[in-house]
Design a protein around this motif. Structure first.
Motif, PDB file in Angstrom:
ATOM      1  N   THR A  12       9.124 -11.892  -1.533  1.00 55.02           N
ATOM      2  CA  THR A  12       9.971 -11.704  -2.207  1.00 55.02           C
ATOM      3  C   THR A  12       9.730 -11.099  -3.879  1.00 55.02           C
ATOM      4  OG1 THR A  12      11.197 -12.666  -1.644  1.00 55.02           O
ATOM      5  CG2 THR A  12      12.461 -11.455  -2.549  1.00 55.02           C
ATOM      6  N   TYR A  13       9.293 -12.106  -4.321  1.00 54.03           N
ATOM      7  CA  TYR A  13       8.736 -11.306  -5.526  1.00 54.03           C
ATOM      8  C   TYR A  13       7.366  -9.803  -5.741  1.00 54.03           C
ATOM      9  CZ  TYR A  13       6.988 -11.897 -10.459  1.00 54.03           C
ATOM     10  OH  TYR A  13       6.860 -11.185 -11.994  1.00 54.03           O
ATOM     11  N   LEU A  14       6.464 -10.554  -4.939  1.00 49.89           N
ATOM     12  CA  LEU A  14       6.164  -9.121  -5.094  1.00 49.89           C
ATOM     13  C   LEU A  14       6.203  -8.133  -4.571  1.00 49.89           C
ATOM     14  CD1 LEU A  14       3.019  -8.127  -4.729  1.00 49.89           C
ATOM     15  CD2 LEU A  14       2.669  -8.526  -2.454  1.00 49.89           C
ATOM     16  N   ARG A  15       7.122  -8.259  -3.739  1.00 45.98           N
ATOM     17  CA  ARG A  15       8.034  -6.469  -3.500  1.00 45.98           C
ATOM     18  C   ARG A  15       9.430  -6.720  -4.568  1.00 45.98           C
ATOM     19  NH1 ARG A  15      11.496  -7.697   2.125  1.00 45.98           N
ATOM     20  NH2 ARG A  15      13.326  -8.304   0.870  1.00 45.98           N
ATOM     21  N   GLY A  16       9.300  -6.920  -5.520  1.00 43.25           N
ATOM     22  CA  GLY A  16      10.435  -6.710  -6.704  1.00 43.25           C
ATOM     23  C   GLY A  16       9.376  -6.464  -7.267  1.00 43.25           C
ATOM     24  N   PHE A  17       8.542  -7.038  -7.727  1.00 42.15           N
ATOM     25  CA  PHE A  17       7.352  -6.631  -8.451  1.00 42.15           C
ATOM     26  C   PHE A  17       7.390  -5.227  -8.043  1.00 42.15           C
ATOM     27  CE2 PHE A  17       3.592  -6.588 -10.939  1.00 42.15           C
ATOM     28  CZ  PHE A  17       3.820  -6.464 -12.296  1.00 42.15           C
ATOM     29  N   GLN A  18       6.815  -5.071  -7.147  1.00 42.55           N
ATOM     30  CA  GLN A  18       6.020  -3.916  -6.271  1.00 42.55           C
ATOM     31  C   GLN A  18       7.270  -2.611  -6.920  1.00 42.55           C
ATOM     32  OE1 GLN A  18       5.152  -2.906  -2.316  1.00 42.55           O
ATOM     33  NE2 GLN A  18       3.516  -1.735  -2.814  1.00 42.55           N
TER      34      GLN A  18
ATOM     35  N   PHE B 298       6.607  -8.069   4.865  1.00 41.43           N
ATOM     36  CA  PHE B 298       6.651  -7.259   3.813  1.00 41.43           C
ATOM     37  C   PHE B 298       6.315  -6.380   3.926  1.00 41.43           C
ATOM     38  CE2 PHE B 298       3.802  -5.712   0.895  1.00 41.43           C
ATOM     39  CZ  PHE B 298       4.374  -5.861  -0.856  1.00 41.43           C
ATOM     40  N   LEU B 299       5.013  -5.715   4.782  1.00 42.96           N
ATOM     41  CA  LEU B 299       4.638  -4.554   5.216  1.00 42.96           C
ATOM     42  C   LEU B 299       5.269  -3.890   6.208  1.00 42.96           C
ATOM     43  CD1 LEU B 299       1.429  -5.858   6.836  1.00 42.96           C
ATOM     44  CD2 LEU B 299       1.906  -3.970   4.905  1.00 42.96           C
ATOM     45  N   ALA B 300       6.509  -4.732   6.443  1.00 43.64           N
ATOM     46  CA  ALA B 300       7.436  -4.198   7.726  1.00 43.64           C
ATOM     47  C   ALA B 300       8.224  -2.989   6.449  1.00 43.64           C
ATOM     48  CB  ALA B 300       8.395  -5.040   8.409  1.00 43.64           C
ATOM     49  N   CYS B 301       8.895  -4.545   5.787  1.00 42.39           N
ATOM     50  CA  CYS B 301       9.946  -3.800   4.014  1.00 42.39           C
ATOM     51  C   CYS B 301       9.038  -2.771   3.497  1.00 42.39           C
ATOM     52  CB  CYS B 301      10.468  -4.803   3.294  1.00 42.39           C
ATOM     53  SG  CYS B 301      11.102  -3.822   1.981  1.00 42.39           S
ATOM     54  N   HIS B 302       7.550  -2.683   3.305  1.00 40.26           N
ATOM     55  CA  HIS B 302       7.066  -1.069   2.506  1.00 40.26           C
ATOM     56  C   HIS B 302       7.423  -0.147   3.403  1.00 40.26           C
ATOM     57  CE1 HIS B 302       3.793   0.679  -0.231  1.00 40.26           C
ATOM     58  NE2 HIS B 302       3.223   0.618   1.374  1.00 40.26           N
ATOM     59  N   TRP B 303       6.897  -0.180   4.862  1.00 41.54           N
ATOM     60  CA  TRP B 303       6.523   0.603   5.082  1.00 41.54           C
ATOM     61  C   TRP B 303       8.127   2.040   6.164  1.00 41.54           C
ATOM     62  CZ3 TRP B 303       3.153  -3.108   8.714  1.00 41.54           C
ATOM     63  CH2 TRP B 303       1.311  -2.034   8.047  1.00 41.54           C
ATOM     64  N   SER B 304       8.479   1.417   5.865  1.00 45.33           N
ATOM     65  CA  SER B 304      10.210   1.958   6.760  1.00 45.33           C
ATOM     66  C   SER B 304      10.914   2.510   5.104  1.00 45.33           C
ATOM     67  CB  SER B 304      11.537  -0.427   6.031  1.00 45.33           C
ATOM     68  OG  SER B 304      11.053  -0.703   7.276  1.00 45.33           O
ATOM     69  N   ALA B 305       9.970   2.599   3.954  1.00 49.33           N
ATOM     70  CA  ALA B 305      10.575   3.475   2.923  1.00 49.33           C
ATOM     71  C   ALA B 305      10.112   4.758   3.361  1.00 49.33           C
ATOM     72  CB  ALA B 305      10.622   2.683   0.827  1.00 49.33           C
ATOM     73  N   ASP B 306       8.906   4.442   4.397  1.00 51.97           N
ATOM     74  CA  ASP B 306       8.155   5.996   4.251  1.00 51.97           C
ATOM     75  C   ASP B 306       7.965   6.453   5.796  1.00 51.97           C
ATOM     76  OD1 ASP B 306       6.625   7.981   4.045  1.00 51.97           O
ATOM     77  OD2 ASP B 306       5.006   7.115   3.103  1.00 51.97           O
ATOM     78  N   PRO B 307       9.276   7.322   5.896  1.00 49.63           N
ATOM     79  CA  PRO B 307       8.790   8.124   7.765  1.00 49.63           C
ATOM     80  C   PRO B 307       7.866   8.580   7.976  1.00 49.63           C
ATOM     81  CG  PRO B 307      10.355   9.592   5.439  1.00 49.63           C
ATOM     82  CD  PRO B 307       9.846   8.470   5.023  1.00 49.63           C
TER      83      PRO B 307
END
Length: 316
Positions: A222-228, A274-283
């Motif tokens: 969670t910290y990594l996601r926030g930091f990114q 984490f990957l699912a959340c990251h990829w969700s941001a980009d269509p």
């Protein structure tokens, strides 16, 4: 209470003596006498040394009595105006408060009172607050009253110089300490205008090192996601972070999902999240996000199946 004479004060009752009381509290006579005196002094707003002494006794027996804390502060504020040395007077009050604080770790009234004293103090010191904060966190590393007060102090004194090293020590001794991870993010958010790219890169390495130690730790992911997200406008680390996260999920993204029982175990379901959340941001990568959420739903985190389904529906 032998230090002062209260014989001129008529204690006010603390019970109604109503015949309709469902369950009368069985106070001791000493308690009724003490609280009755306190009520009487509050009613006439007596701001005196004996009133201050009385509040000490009340706080000893009822440390969560918010009214008495407020009354004590009014007394202190009045007496400071009459003191020849307000700094020493307030430091003495803080010394008294330190002992009360250590004996009442979950009492939130104490922290509001400390804030009020520091605001009143002509020359407050963060350095003076640090030892008691350390003792409190050493006793309970997830005491949110203490963490909230420490954040307040950082903002009040505009001083964040201790926070990175402090949270490093706490995380080194307990990598699962979510409070320390959260406070560490608080540091970066407030220090963002004075940190360099080198410091940010060092922090990313720190996070990855900690994840390597314990891949299945929601706090660090969670910290990594926030930091990114925090650094995204400054530095683009997407490829590096995605490759890092992918190293914890084997090759499950390339496997069919029709037979969940045949899917292999992975090192970290939080890496997949984490990957699912990251990829969700980009269509352009939402299909990958849907695949990751599907895997979480059917195999790697089925207890939150409804959440993953909701996230997939929001992408379609």
């Amino acid at each position: 209470m032998q230090k002062y004479d209260y014989s001129d004060i008529t204690p006010l009752p603390i019970q109604t003596d109503s015949q309709d009381e469902l369950c009368r509290i069985m106070y001791t006579e000493d308690y009724k006498q003490l609280m009755g005196l306190a009520r009487a002094l509050i009613s006439v707003n007596e701001l005196s040394p004996r009133a201050l002494e009385l509040t000490s006794h009340v706080i000893d027996v009822a440390p969560a009595f918010y009214t008495i804390w407020n009354y004590r502060f009014n007394i202190i504020r009045h007496m400071v105006t009459e003191s020849d040395d307000s700094v020493s007077y307030l430091n003495k009050e803080l010394d008294w408060l330190d002992e009360i604080t250590l004996n009442n770790p979950k009492n939130y009234q104490i922290w509001s009172y400390r804030q009020s004293l520091l605001k009143l103090h002509p020359s407050p010191s963060f350095k003076r607050e640090l030892p008691v904060l350390k003792l409190m966190i050493d006793d309970d590393s997830k005491n949110y009253h203490v963490w909230s007060y420490r954040k307040w102090c950082c903002l009040f004194f505009n001083d964040f110089q201790h926070e990175l090293a402090y949270t490093t020590d706490l995380i080194e001794s307990d990598i699962y300490n979510n409070s320390a991870w959260t406070h560490r993010m608080f540091y970066w958010v407030n220090a963002k205008d004075v940190v360099s790219e080198v410091e940010l890169a060092d922090e990313l390495q720190f996070i990855m090192d900690k994840i390597q130690l314990v891949p299945q730790n929601i706090s660090s992911w969670t910290y990594l996601r926030g930091f990114q997200e925090f650094t995204h406008d400054t530095i683009q680390w997407d490829n590096k972070v995605v490759q890092f996260a992918t190293s914890f999920i084997a090759d499950v993204l390339s496997l069919p999902t029709d037979s969940p029982q045949n899917l292999p175990e992975i090192e970290s379901s939080y890496a997949l999240e984490f990957l699912a959340c990251h990829w969700s941001a980009d269509p352009s990568s939402r299909e990958s996000a849907i695949k990751a959420y599907t895997l979480l739903s059917i195999k790697y985190d089925p207890i939150r199946k409804n959440l993953w389904q909701h996230k997939m529906n929001s992408l379609q």
